[in-house]
Design a protein around this motif. Structure first.
Motif, short mmCIF file in Angstrom:
data_model
loop_
_atom_site.label_atom_id
_atom_site.label_comp_id
_atom_site.label_asym_id
_atom_site.label_seq_id
_atom_site.Cartn_x
_atom_site.Cartn_y
_atom_site.Cartn_z
N VAL A 8 -53.74 -44.42 20.15
CA VAL A 8 -53.26 -44.19 18.79
C VAL A 8 -54.41 -44.57 17.86
CG1 VAL A 8 -51.57 -44.83 17.05
CG2 VAL A 8 -50.88 -44.68 19.46
N ILE B 243 -48.98 -41.97 10.93
CA ILE B 243 -48.77 -42.33 12.32
C ILE B 243 -47.60 -43.32 12.46
CG2 ILE B 243 -49.77 -43.52 14.32
CD1 ILE B 243 -52.46 -42.45 13.52
N TYR C 21 -46.14 -35.95 14.92
CA TYR C 21 -47.46 -36.55 15.06
C TYR C 21 -48.46 -35.77 14.22
CZ TYR C 21 -45.41 -38.69 19.27
OH TYR C 21 -44.63 -39.37 20.15
#
Length: 244
Positions: free
Chosen positions: A174, A214, A224
């Motif tokens: 991420v 996010i 996303y």
């Protein structure tokens, strides 16, 4: 972030939630929570705020179940929600920093835990209320969003009850594109996810984008921003990571 910062966010987000709920109407559907109307959202949050406040105010040393919400609707329900939100903010603001009570994630203190947890709980559900209202959602501070990703990945999903598991080992990265230090690596397996802050090593899949996008995306409130690599890993996270 300090406890006072979380309390400021909690105060603001609860008021934004109430405003969006009033504009949407309590019978409006909440698209980010399938099957819910704004009525369900307000009853949930009004109950959660009172439940959290009671741990601090009454010093409960063990888990206590949440009370049943009242069968209110319309203006009366919005007023009830606002009263519970105000009670929570006032309780957390007035209590001593060394208060002892039950909490369920690691934190510097119980007070710090509840301020942080309720700030994030209220922010995510404020997004739900704004989704029901329609229009552009209120922006989220990037530092607060990064903290929320920390809480989700390093806190909630470090627990044994996390369902975010994979029969085959996978690595999910991420990455915030607007902050140099906002990178997380999540190792998925048949055990609870092992997440760390940082981006070393190879990853099967990377979710990237502005940190304030996010954060709600990982809570399944937004798509996303971008996905690179094996998209099935991102899909697995969306399907398995719900926190209940």
């Amino acid at each position: 972030m300090k406890t006072a910062d979380f309390l400021h966010v909690l105060d603001r987000e609860g008021r934004l939630l109430a405003d969006a709920a009033e504009q949407a109407g309590t019978d409006a559907k909440v698209p980010t929570c399938p099957g819910w109307q704004v009525t369900d959202l307000l009853r949930h949050m009004g109950t959660v705020h009172r439940w959290a406040a009671a741990f601090v105010a009454e010093g409960h040393a063990s888990y206590q179940p949440a009370p049943e919400p009242p069968a209110l609707d319309g203006t009366a329900l919005i007023t009830w929600f606002c009263e519970g939100h105000r009670q929570l903010v006032d309780t957390l603001t007035a209590d001593e920093p060394d208060v002892r009570c039950w909490h369920f994630l690691p934190a510097p203190s119980p007070l710090a835990f509840w301020a942080r947890r309720q700030a994030h709980e209220t922010t995510i559900h404020r997004l739900d209320a704004e989704a029901a209202r329609g229009g552009t959602p209120t922006e989220i501070d990037p530092a607060f969003a990064a903290d929320g990703i920390d809480e989700l990945l390093l806190g909630f999903h470090a627990r044994s009850k996390s369902r975010a598991r994979s029969p085959e080992p996978r690595v999910l990265r991420v990455r915030a594109t607007d902050a140099d230090d906002a990178v997380w690596t999540v190792r998925l397996s048949d055990e609870p996810p092992a997440a760390v802050r940082g981006g070393t090593g190879e990853a099967d899949c990377e979710i990237a984008g502005p940190v304030a996008l996010i954060y709600p995306a990982l809570w399944n409130r937004l798509p996303y921003p971008t996905v690179q690599g094996d998209a099935t890993v991102a899909t697995l996270w969306r399907e398995k990571s719900a926190v209940t």
